[in-house]
Design a protein around this motif. Structure first.
Motif, PDB file in Angstrom:
ATOM      1  N   TYR A   1       0.818  -1.217   0.000  1.00  0.00           N
ATOM      2  CA  TYR A   1       0.000   0.000   0.000  1.00  0.00           C
ATOM      3  C   TYR A   1       0.851   1.266   0.000  1.00  0.00           C
ATOM      4  O   TYR A   1       2.022   1.252   0.382  1.00  0.00           O
ATOM      5  N   GLY A   2       0.216   2.360  -0.415  1.00  0.00           N
ATOM      6  CA  GLY A   2       0.914   3.618  -0.579  1.00  0.00           C
ATOM      7  C   GLY A   2       1.509   4.174   0.694  1.00  0.00           C
ATOM      8  O   GLY A   2       2.550   4.851   0.643  1.00  0.00           O
ATOM      9  N   PHE A   3       0.879   3.939   1.851  1.00  0.00           N
ATOM     10  CA  PHE A   3       1.421   4.485   3.092  1.00  0.00           C
ATOM     11  C   PHE A   3       2.695   3.756   3.523  1.00  0.00           C
ATOM     12  O   PHE A   3       3.418   4.222   4.403  1.00  0.00           O
ATOM     13  N   GLY A   4       2.959   2.590   2.899  1.00  0.00           N
ATOM     14  CA  GLY A   4       4.143   1.800   3.230  1.00  0.00           C
ATOM     15  C   GLY A   4       5.170   1.861   2.106  1.00  0.00           C
ATOM     16  O   GLY A   4       5.529   2.935   1.634  1.00  0.00           O
ATOM     17  N   LEU A   5       5.596   0.693   1.646  1.00  0.00           N
ATOM     18  CA  LEU A   5       6.613   0.626   0.593  1.00  0.00           C
ATOM     19  C   LEU A   5       6.033   0.792  -0.809  1.00  0.00           C
ATOM     20  O   LEU A   5       6.778   1.062  -1.758  1.00  0.00           O
ATOM     21  N   GLY A   6       4.746   0.628  -0.956  1.00  0.00           N
ATOM     22  CA  GLY A   6       4.100   0.849  -2.251  1.00  0.00           C
ATOM     23  C   GLY A   6       4.589  -0.068  -3.356  1.00  0.00           C
ATOM     24  O   GLY A   6       4.735   0.361  -4.509  1.00  0.00           O
ATOM     25  N   LEU A   7       4.810  -1.338  -3.056  1.00  0.00           N
ATOM     26  CA  LEU A   7       5.377  -2.258  -4.047  1.00  0.00           C
ATOM     27  C   LEU A   7       4.336  -2.861  -4.983  1.00  0.00           C
ATOM     28  O   LEU A   7       4.663  -3.730  -5.792  1.00  0.00           O
ATOM     29  N   HIS A   8       3.107  -2.421  -4.890  1.00  0.00           N
ATOM     30  CA  HIS A   8       2.048  -3.022  -5.700  1.00  0.00           C
ATOM     31  C   HIS A   8       2.312  -2.891  -7.191  1.00  0.00           C
ATOM     32  O   HIS A   8       1.896  -3.758  -7.983  1.00  0.00           O
ATOM     33  N   ASP A   9       2.987  -1.811  -7.604  1.00  0.00           N
ATOM     34  CA  ASP A   9       3.268  -1.648  -9.030  1.00  0.00           C
ATOM     35  C   ASP A   9       4.745  -1.854  -9.356  1.00  0.00           C
ATOM     36  O   ASP A   9       5.180  -1.588 -10.477  1.00  0.00           O
ATOM     37  N   ASP A  10       5.516  -2.334  -8.384  1.00  0.00           N
ATOM     38  CA  ASP A  10       6.925  -2.640  -8.617  1.00  0.00           C
ATOM     39  C   ASP A  10       7.148  -4.133  -8.840  1.00  0.00           C
ATOM     40  O   ASP A  10       8.029  -4.523  -9.617  1.00  0.00           O
ATOM     41  N   TRP A  11       6.376  -4.949  -8.165  1.00  0.00           N
ATOM     42  CA  TRP A  11       6.497  -6.398  -8.330  1.00  0.00           C
ATOM     43  C   TRP A  11       5.540  -6.875  -9.405  1.00  0.00           C
ATOM     44  O   TRP A  11       4.344  -6.590  -9.362  1.00  0.00           O
TER      45      TRP A  11
END
Length: 399
Positions: free
Chosen positions: A335-345
């Motif tokens: 999620y955006g408030f964290g590492l935001g890896l949803h669109d990196d992985w």
């Protein structure tokens, strides 16, 4: 088929490993779906691919349904054991569900897709159906639920031109998604409190999932009554027949669902009716897949491969703890408030990480149960259910 009497269904107080294995498999399958969909952020910009399509085909809808089936069975076990002790567990179980709903509410603040609240609320219906002694009535009600009556009613209304039935589904709108993608932690918590919950509850209602859950609850309770899991050998022939029927239904719906939808669409029933008809076929496909997975797991459990499935039993005994732990770890990663890896992985990376996390959970559950009787959340739930703090926690789990 009348309800089997208590002496015939009586079981030892040890857990049934077969049910724990089904529950553990369901949790790991559900987790894999969550990983592939980046804990729902995938749906902000869905990009189909071989990995996502395969995981969704195999497990989406089916894993959750397996958990519902096990919930219904667990309800029977608790009520039956209390009855054999000469006590009525109804009020205590209602309180147990209330506590579970509270746990689900807290978890929903971490992950809005929480299913604990839903399972708890639907569980109150079991208290009423428990008083129905004729299993034929339960089977009839479950079959009615599996027909997805809400979808059928809306489909008929849409074909008749009713304006309310031809509106886009409410769960198509997700006003909290932008917050999940890039909002602050405070905005994220506020969204989870209300705005982000609405699409989930609308989906459960509009997809027919609510009635399916009730049907699965009743089937699980009825299987407990007849001693299905306790005496798998006695039902071997019936299980193989059911497995063949479930496999045939899965194959027919998989290969001909699009043709059926296309034939229906040629009838010029309207966009909403076409969508609803597709959703109806999809719900039956998921139910068939649920039955297929359950029966396959039980067949493997009765085979020499039983030892391979054994690690899933530990996961099945700590399902509540692991389900919440999964969210605590991976929601901040995506999620955006964290590492935001949803669109990196990419999908392959999410799959590999998910499989690695499953292996870690299998090891963790085994390690934990060698030292403790319950998962920590399971222990809290049990302690609050009985209003006692002296419930043993340390020591290897029984059974």
């Amino acid at each position: 088929m009348q309800q089997v009497t208590a002496p015939e269904t009586a079981m030892n107080d040890t857990r049934l490993e077969s049910v724990d294995i089904v529950r553990g498999f369901a949790l790991m399958a559900l987790f894999l779906v969550h990983m592939i969909e980046s804990y729902e952020l995938y749906w902000a910009d869905p990009r189909p691919g071989a990995v996502a399509d395969t995981i969704y085909l195999l497990f989406m809808g089916k894993s959750f349904s397996l958990l519902a089936l096990c919930f219904g069975f667990s309800f029977f076990i608790l009520m039956d054991r209390a009855a054999r002790r000469g006590s009525d567990f109804t009020a205590r179980f209602a309180w147990r569900l209330t506590v579970l709903f509270g746990i689900g509410f807290l978890h929903a603040m971490v992950y809005r897709g929480d299913i604990i609240q839903l399972l708890a609320l639907m569980g109150f219906l079991l208290l009423a159906f428990h008083r129905v002694r004729d299993n034929r009535v339960l089977i009839a009600v479950a079959a009615f639920c599996f027909l997805s009556p809400l979808l059928l009613v809306q489909l008929g209304a849409a074909m008749a031109g009713a304006s309310w039935a031809n509106q886009p589904p409410n769960h198509y709108s997700d006003p909290a998604m932008a917050t999940y993608l890039s909002g602050t932690f405070g905005e994220y918590l506020r969204a989870n409190l209300w705005q982000g919950q609405l699409p989930k509850w609308w989906f459960m209602l509009e997809s027919g999932r609510l009635t399916q859950i009730l049907g699965l609850y009743l089937v699980g309770m009825m299987l407990g009554r007849i001693g299905f899991f306790a005496r798998l050998g006695a039902y071997a022939r019936a299980r193989w027949i059911a497995l063949a029927i479930a496999a045939a239904a899965v194959l027919l719906l998989y290969f001909f669902r699009d043709d059926l939808s296309a034939a229906f669409a040629r009838g010029d029933h309207g966009e909403a009716a076409n969508r609803l008809f597709g959703a109806l076929l999809g719900s039956w496909f998921e139910l068939s897949g649920t039955a297929l997975w359950a029966l396959l797991l039980l067949a493997l459990f009765q085979s020499p491969l039983r030892r391979v499935l054994h690690p899933l039993a530990g996961v099945g005994r700590t399902t509540l703890t692991l389900y919440i732990l999964q969210s605590l770890i991976f929601v901040p990663l995506f999620y955006g408030f964290g590492l935001g890896l949803h669109d990196d992985w990419d999908q392959r990376t999410r799959l590999l990480v998910g499989l690695g996390a499953i292996a870690a959970q299998l090891v963790l559950a085994r390690w934990w149960l060698r030292r403790f009787r319950y998962g920590p959340v399971e222990w809290v739930w049990r302690a609050l259910t009985y209003g006692r703090r002296d419930i043993p926690f340390r020591g290897a789990a029984a059974g």
